[in-house]
Write an enzyme that holds these catalytic residues in place. Structure first.
Site, short mmCIF file in Angstrom:
data_model
loop_
_atom_site.label_atom_id
_atom_site.label_comp_id
_atom_site.label_asym_id
_atom_site.label_seq_id
_atom_site.Cartn_x
_atom_site.Cartn_y
_atom_site.Cartn_z
N HIS A 133 -4.90 -17.42 -3.72
CA HIS A 133 -5.75 -16.57 -2.87
C HIS A 133 -7.00 -17.31 -2.39
CE1 HIS A 133 -7.51 -16.57 -6.76
NE2 HIS A 133 -8.61 -16.03 -6.27
N ASP A 134 -7.25 -18.51 -2.90
CA ASP A 134 -8.41 -19.29 -2.46
C ASP A 134 -8.00 -20.39 -1.49
OD1 ASP A 134 -10.18 -17.87 -4.02
OD2 ASP A 134 -9.96 -19.20 -5.74
N ASP A 166 -4.12 3.83 2.89
CA ASP A 166 -5.52 3.48 3.16
C ASP A 166 -5.68 2.04 3.62
OD1 ASP A 166 -5.12 2.09 0.84
OD2 ASP A 166 -6.80 2.94 -0.27
N ASP A 185 -6.68 -11.42 -14.56
CA ASP A 185 -7.77 -12.33 -14.26
C ASP A 185 -8.95 -11.98 -15.15
OD1 ASP A 185 -9.10 -14.27 -12.43
OD2 ASP A 185 -7.49 -13.63 -11.09
N ASN A 189 -0.60 4.56 -0.30
CA ASN A 189 -1.29 5.80 0.10
C ASN A 189 -1.90 5.73 1.50
OD1 ASN A 189 -3.41 4.13 -0.35
ND2 ASN A 189 -4.45 5.40 -1.87
N ASP A 227 -2.00 -1.32 -3.58
CA ASP A 227 -2.37 -0.59 -4.80
C ASP A 227 -1.34 -0.83 -5.91
OD1 ASP A 227 -0.29 1.19 -3.94
OD2 ASP A 227 -1.76 2.19 -2.66
N ASP A 266 -11.16 -17.19 -14.77
CA ASP A 266 -11.89 -17.55 -13.56
C ASP A 266 -13.06 -18.50 -13.86
OD1 ASP A 266 -12.23 -16.82 -10.66
OD2 ASP A 266 -14.22 -16.25 -11.37
N ASP A 311 0.85 -1.19 0.00
CA ASP A 311 0.00 0.00 0.00
C ASP A 311 0.89 1.25 0.00
OD1 ASP A 311 -1.96 1.91 0.46
OD2 ASP A 311 -2.00 1.55 2.63
N GLU A 322 -9.25 -21.74 -14.84
CA GLU A 322 -9.56 -22.33 -13.53
C GLU A 322 -10.66 -23.35 -13.80
OE1 GLU A 322 -10.89 -21.03 -9.05
OE2 GLU A 322 -11.92 -20.19 -10.75
C1 NOJ Z 1 -12.58 -18.31 -8.26
C2 NOJ Z 1 -11.73 -17.25 -7.67
O1 NOJ Z 1 -10.41 -17.70 -7.59
C3 NOJ Z 1 -12.32 -16.92 -6.33
O2 NOJ Z 1 -11.50 -16.09 -5.56
C4 NOJ Z 1 -13.67 -16.31 -6.55
O3 NOJ Z 1 -14.30 -16.10 -5.31
C5 NOJ Z 1 -14.56 -17.20 -7.41
N1 NOJ Z 1 -13.87 -17.77 -8.52
C6 NOJ Z 1 -15.70 -16.41 -7.96
O4 NOJ Z 1 -15.26 -15.54 -8.95
#
Ligand code: NOJ
Length: 563
Positions: free
Chosen positions: A334-335, A29, A102, A27, A33, A204, A25, A259
């Site tokens: 990130h999932d 917040d 993405d 700035n 960014d 995605d 980050d 994905e």
């Molecule tokens: C897969 C993404 O990796 C995930 O983070 C997202 O919540 C779902 N698709 C819905 O877009």
């Protein structure tokens, strides 16, 4: 066909996933960014990676942290401006790094112009951009939704007395891909970004774009896993992918990775066989269930992890792509929760050793490796058991639902302490100052308290750090075609502590030995290691024998006479 006959740059790259919200980050917040990523381009370059994948940075109300896009051609204000984006792209390219974005086109935000129009009236020109069920037909057949407050994928909308369909949260209505206008608009948008110079897309939930739109009534109490055929891999999926390829991908020298929940070994090549002109690669989820119960998707426990079964998953997938197609490999994103916590050992005693071992695994497989930011230093889970610590729509909505219905919400939280997505989303740990040098403000998601000892600055200065091992391992992969293209063969398959395999290309044969356990393990093999050369190891010295110390990782170059 010999693997060497089909070399491609996108098979040879190492991809680094940047989660912009948590990267840096500038700035104050509390939210990462684009300027922050620009500031760190030199760092990214120093890792030796070739491609950056950015999670969504488009305009979004952030119900699902950017996966709910309200304008595909604008940058989320929290992240910066289009000028910042252009500069980031230029800086990456100047440093020889490609950028993939993405592409979230199974659904938009309910605040996207298309949806705002679509819900206005049944005759609006955008009506058919989404899936609507008119109320006079009765209540639509129940569909499960992963992020919905009541797990119901149909949301009633008063204005037109109809329901709209959303697999994810109610703020993520599914686009109707059967409408040609939708597809055209998506392809135009993709070209907008590719014309700007980006190098490709991560697609995605791409298997969901074609679904069973007859919405038949389904059996009651169907287990979650059984829902997929009705949500994904619909009758037009291959037609749409082929069209996307023809209209977009074929016109650029770009890469793509889908994905692909629901793709099985049996139909994998239908997606990535070069001759079919659909996708280049995708990632499957078969290995991500390690330790997770198939019944209720809760984390069972660390002992519920069968390494032999797990390694066979990778073996099976490798075999799919021996002659055609190409695979991907990842252990974090990130999932997911942090790879060290899930697949290694987050204790002080073994965190570093197991992080290096997992990096060795990722970077020595025959597939394009994806490394999630923070995994280069071995960041670990926060393991929170209080709902107040979570920001993820999935965790929050599911928890509230269980609580209201009297379900096992405490069990859910205990499980999420291990596997929640927020575990992997905590801010990057740059140094040991307040908020780990991520922000001068209040971070949107709390920084892990271990940043005092686990941070990039500390690891930069230490030659034997996880970070410096990662750099060494990437260089090794880059200098060694055998690690990229060489044939893969598991050895000592039934060893329940070790994953070991050979990689062979022409005369060169390598042996990768990875101890996934916290105790000594013995590799059962006739391969003679005495005269082999150690290319890399996560211990100071290797004994060139079959006895492996806890979480030991070694890559041996075997003597030619062994071949
Ligand atoms: C897969 C993404 O990796 C995930 O983070 C997202 O919540 C779902 N698709 C819905 O877009």
């Amino acid at each position: 066909m010999h693997p060497l006959a089909k070399r491609n740059w996108w098979k040879e790259v190492v991809v680094y996933q940047v989660y912009p919200r948590s990267f840096k980050d500038t700035n104050g917040d509390g939210i990462g960014d684009l300027k922050g990523i620009i500031e760190k381009v030199d760092y990214i370059k120093s890792l030796g990676i070739d491609v950056v994948w950015l999670n969504p940075i488009y305009e979004s109300p952030n119900d699902d942290m950017g996966y709910d896009i309200s304008d595909y051609r604008a940058i989320m204000q929290q992240f910066g401006t289009m000028e910042d984006f252009d500069l980031l792209l230029t800086r990456l390219h100047q440093n020889g790094i490609k950028l993939i974005m993405d592409l979230v086109v199974n659904h938009t935000s309910d605040e996207h112009f298309w949806f705002k129009e679509s819900r206005k009236s049944r005759t609006n020109p955008y009506r058919n951009f989404y899936h609507w069920w008119d109320a006079e037909k009765g209540t639509p057949p129940y569909r499960w939704s992963i992020f919905d407050k009541e797990s119901n994928a149909w949301k009633y909308d008063k204005t037109t007395d109809s329901y709209y369909f959303h697999i994810f949260s109610e703020k993520q209505p599914d686009l109707n891909w059967e409408n040609k206008e939708v597809r055209k608009a998506v392809y135009e948008m993709m070209k907008f970004w590719l014309d700007k110079g980006i190098d490709g897309f991560r697609l995605d939930v791409i298997t969901c774009i074609s679904k069973d739109t007859r919405f038949p009534v389904l059996e009651e109490n169907m287990p979650v896993g059984a829902w997929f055929p009705y949500y994904s891999k619909g009758p037009h999926l291959h037609e749409y992918l082929e069209e996307m390829n023809r209209e977009v991908f074929a016109k650029y020298d770009c890469m793509n990775v889908g994905e692909a929940s629901g793709i099985s070994i049996e139909d994998a090549l239908l997606f990535v066989d070069e001759e079919r002109n659909e996708l280049q690669t995708f990632y499957h989820f078969d290995h991500t269930g390690f330790g997770i119960s198939k019944e209720n998707f809760m984390y069972a426990d660390d002992n519920n992890r069968d390494l032999v079964e797990w390694k066979k998953i990778f073996d099976k997938w490798d075999k799919v792509f021996v002659d055609k197609g190409w695979g991907t490999i990842y252990l974090g994103n990130h999932d997911m929760s942090r790879m060290v916590s899930r697949f290694g050992n987050e204790s002080d005693a073994y965190r570093e050793r197991s992080a290096k071992m997992l990096q060795t695994f990722l970077l020595s497989m025959r597939a394009t490796p994806y490394i999630y930011n923070g995994d280069e230093i071995g960041m670990v889970n926060t393991n929170h058991t209080q709902i107040e610590n979570y920001r993820d729509v999935y965790t929050i909505n599911y928890y509230n639902q269980l609580k209201q219905k009297g379900g096992d919400y405490q069990g859910f939280l205990n499980s999420h302490a291990k596997i929640s997505r927020d575990n992997g989303r905590t801010p990057m740990q740059w140094d040991n100052t307040a908020h780990a040098g991520f922000t001068t403000g209040k971070p949107w998601l709390a920084v892990h308290e271990n940043h005092n000892i686990l941070n990039i600055q500390e690891q930069e200065s230490r030659p034997d750090s996880v970070l410096n091992y990662f750099r060494k391992m990437i260089q090794l992969r880059k200098q060694c075609d055998t690690l990229i293209y060489g044939a893969f063969e598991l050895i000592d398959v039934n060893n329940s502590q070790i994953i070991a395999y050979t990689r062979q290309l022409n005369k060169e044969k390598l042996l990768v030995v990875l101890n996934f356990s916290d105790s000594q393990a013995v590799l059962n093999t006739t391969i003679d290691l005495k005269n082999s050369t150690t290319l890399i190891s996560n211990y100071e010295q290797t004994a060139n024998n079959c006895i492996c110390r806890p979480y030991e990782a070694v890559i041996y170059q075997l003597e030619t006479s062994n071949n």
